[in-house]
Enzyme design. Structure first.
Site, PDB file in Angstrom:
ATOM      1  N   TYR A 142     -11.196 -53.568  -6.926  1.00 18.30           N
ATOM      2  CA  TYR A 142     -10.253 -54.333  -7.743  1.00 18.30           C
ATOM      3  C   TYR A 142      -8.850 -53.910  -7.356  1.00 18.30           C
ATOM      4  CZ  TYR A 142      -7.718 -55.819 -11.965  1.00 18.30           C
ATOM      5  OH  TYR A 142      -6.831 -56.382 -12.838  1.00 18.30           O
ATOM      6  N   ASP A 237      -5.572 -48.885  -1.253  1.00 21.25           N
ATOM      7  CA  ASP A 237      -5.204 -49.043  -2.655  1.00 21.25           C
ATOM      8  C   ASP A 237      -5.474 -47.709  -3.348  1.00 21.25           C
ATOM      9  OD1 ASP A 237      -5.056 -49.458  -5.362  1.00 21.25           O
ATOM     10  OD2 ASP A 237      -5.885 -51.478  -5.276  1.00 21.25           O
ATOM     11  N   LYS A 270      -0.362 -45.571 -11.722  1.00 22.63           N
ATOM     12  CA  LYS A 270      -0.944 -44.578 -12.646  1.00 22.63           C
ATOM     13  C   LYS A 270      -0.257 -43.214 -12.599  1.00 22.63           C
ATOM     14  CE  LYS A 270      -5.225 -47.198 -12.805  1.00 22.63           C
ATOM     15  NZ  LYS A 270      -5.272 -47.882 -14.077  1.00 22.63           N
TER      16      LYS A 270
END
Ligand code: HOZ
Length: 429
Positions: A142, A237, A270
Site C-alpha cells: 500500500y 516506500d 510516520k
C-alpha cells in the site's frame, strides 16, 4: 462518563463510518472502536478511562512512546513561535540534513505532509524524469490512496490492474502493472516484455500493509538489476519502515545483504514527523532537480515543512540517533513477538512471527507468508478472536490482520510480560 459506544454512535452521524480513516472503524474485526482520550509512554486510554498497552503507536510514528519529554519541549517551544508561515525555515534544512545523514541513497529531499502525498509526488517525479508512463507495484503493498496506486492485480500475468476504489477511472490505472510480491519470474517476464516503458517500481521492502512480509533477497536483487538495466527508477516506500526497522530504513537492512544496494528514490513518513503530519520523498540530486522550481515536475503544499511538525520530527530524530537506541528497541520487539509465539506454543495454537527493529507481525499459520495470497490464507477468524481477547485484557493491537505492529522505546519488560500473559489467556479463552 461518555462510553465508546456513545461516541461511536455520535461520530457515525457526522463522519462517514464514524472515523477519519477506514481501518479505525473495526470493520475487519467487528465491535466498537475505542475513542482515545489520552496517551502517555507505552499506553493509551479510551473514553471510558480503560488503559491499553499500545502496539499501534499511531501506526508507526510513536517510536519513543507518547509524550516523550524532549519532544514535548521542542513542540511547545515551536508552538509559541507560530503554527505555520508558508515560507522557508531553518528547521526544514535541519530536518532534510538529518534525513540525508542517515540514508545514503538520498542526496536531496522534499518535505510534504502525508505518506500519500509523498508517494504520489515520487511517482510523478519518476514519470517526469524518465518520460515514461508505466509503473509497477506489488499486490499487498500500500502506497497511500493516490488514484494510480489504488489498484489490484489483473487476471493475467502483468496485465493492467483494476481500481480497488470506486471513483478511480480505469483509464487512470491503465499504466499501473500489479505483480505478485516476491515472484522473481513474473518480474523478469514483465521487464522482458515492457521494461523500456516502465518509469518506476514501487516497493515496500518490508511490507507493513499485509501484516509483515519481507521481500526476499533474490527478489530485491533482481528488482535492482532489472530497474538499472531498463532505466526504471526503483522507489522504496519507507513510510512505515523508514527510521523504524533501522535508522537507515529497510534499504539499510537490504544493503547489508546485497553489497552496494541502493534504491533510486525513497518515500518517508510516520517516524520522521514523530506523530505530526510530516512526510518526505527524496533521491539523488540528479533526480530531485527535475522538481519545481528547478525542473518541470510540479509539486507544492501550504503546510509542507510545517514548523511545528519539523520541530517534532527533529526532536524525535535526535533521540533515536543516540547510540544503542535501535539495539534496545529491536531487543524489546523480539521479546514481544517471542512472548506471542510462546503463548501460541503453550496454548497449542500455531502462530508464526517476524520483526525488524521496532516493527513486527504475527500470523495464525504454520509458516510465514511470502505474498498477499498467502497472507489471505492465514486464519482470519482466529486473529479476530485474538484481537478482541487482547483488547479486553488491555492490549491494543491493530484492528485488522493486514497491519504490522509497532513497539516503542517506552515499552517496559513488565508491559511485554503482561502482553504475553494476556496472549496466553486470550488464546486459551
Ligand atoms: N494507513 C493505515 C493502515 N495501514 C491506517 C492509518 C490510520 O487509520 O491512522
Amino acid at each position: 462518563m461518555t462510553t465508546n459506544e456513545q461516541l461511536f454512535a455520535r461520530a457515525q452521524a457526522v463522519i462517514p463510518g464514524g472515523v477519519n480513516s477506514p481501518v479505525r472503524a473495526f470493520r475487519a474485526v467487528g465491535g466498537t472502536p475505542r475513542f482515545i482520550s489520552r496517551a502517555h509512554g507505552a499506553y493509551i486510554w479510551d473514553a471510558e478511562d480503560k488503559r491499553y498497552i499500545d502496539y499501534i503507536g499511531s501506526w508507526g510514528p510513536m517510536i519513543l512512546g507518547h509524550g516523550h519529554p524532549a519532544v514535548l519541549e521542542a513542540v511547545q517551544k515551536a508552538l509559541l513561535e507560530g503554527f505555520s508561515y508558508g515560507a522557508p525555515t531553518a528547521r526544514e534544512i535541519e530536518l532534510a540534513e538529518a534525513i540525508i545523514a542517515q540514508v545514503p541513497s538520498v542526496e536531496q529531499v522534499r518535505l510534504v505532509s502525508s505518506g500519500t502525498e509523498a508517494g504520489m509526488s515520487a511517482l510523478r517525479l519518476a514519470r517526469g524524469v524518465t518520460g515514461r508512463s508505466k509503473i509497477v507495484k506489488f499486490e499487498g503493498c500500500y502506497h497511500g490512496h493516490a488514484d494510480a496506486l489504488l489498484v489490484k492485480a489483473g487476471s493475467g500475468l502483468a496485465t493492467f490492474g483494476h481500481p480497488t476504489s470506486a471513483g478511480v477511472p480505469a483509464e487512470v490505472v491503465q499504466h499501473t502493472l500489479v505483480l505478485e510480491y516476491n515472484n522473481v519470474e513474473q518480474l523478469e517476464e514483465t521487464f522482458a516484455a515492457q521494461g523500456d516503458e516502465i518509469a518506476c517500481v514501487m516497493l515496500e521492502a518490508i511490507a507493513g500493509n499485509m501484516n509483515f512480509v519481507r521481500a526476499s533477497v533474490p527478489f530485491v536483487t533482481k528488482l535492482r538489476e532489472l530497474c538499472s538495466k531498463h532505466g526504471a527508477l526503483l522507489i522504496f516506500d519507507e513510510v512505515m519502515t523508514g527510521f523504524r526497522v533501522a535508522l537507515g530504513g529497510a534499504q539499510s537492512v537490504y544493503a547489508k545483504l546485497i553489497p552496494g544496494f541502493k534504491p533510486d528514490m525513497s518515500v518517508f513518513g510516520k517516524v520522521i514527523g514523530g506523530g505530526m503530519p510530516l512526510a518526505a520523498f527524496g533521491g539523488s540530486r540528479e533526480v530531485m532537480k527535475q522538481l519545481a522550481p528547478l525542473g518541470p515536475v510540479y509539486q507544492a503544499g501550504t503546510l509542507s515543512g510545517n514548523p511545528v511538525a519539523t520541530a517534532c520530527g527533529l526532536a524525535t530524530l535526535a533521540e533515536i540517533t543516540k547510540p544503542g537506541f535501535y539495539e534496545a528497541l529491536a531487543a524489546k520487539t523480539q521479546k514481544m513477538v517471542q512472548g506471542i509465539a510462546e503463548a501460541g506454543r503453550e496454548a497449542g495454537v500455531p502462530i508464526v512471527t517476524d520483526c525488524e527493529g521496532g516493527m513486527f507481525g504475527f500470523f495464525f499459520a504454520n509458516a510465514l507468508p511470502h505474498n498477499y495470497n498467502e497472507v489471505m490464507a492465514t486464519d482470519k477468524e482466529r486473529f479476530n478472536r485474538f484481537f478482541h481477547g487482547m483488547l479486553d485484557r488491555g492490549v491494543y493491537l491493530a484492528p485488522a490482520m493486514y497491519e504490522a505492529g509497532f513497539v516503542s522505546a517506552a515499552h517496559t519488560d513488565a508491559d511485554l510480560a503482561a502482553t504475553k500473559a494476556a496472549a496466553l489467556e486470550a488464546l486459551r479463552g
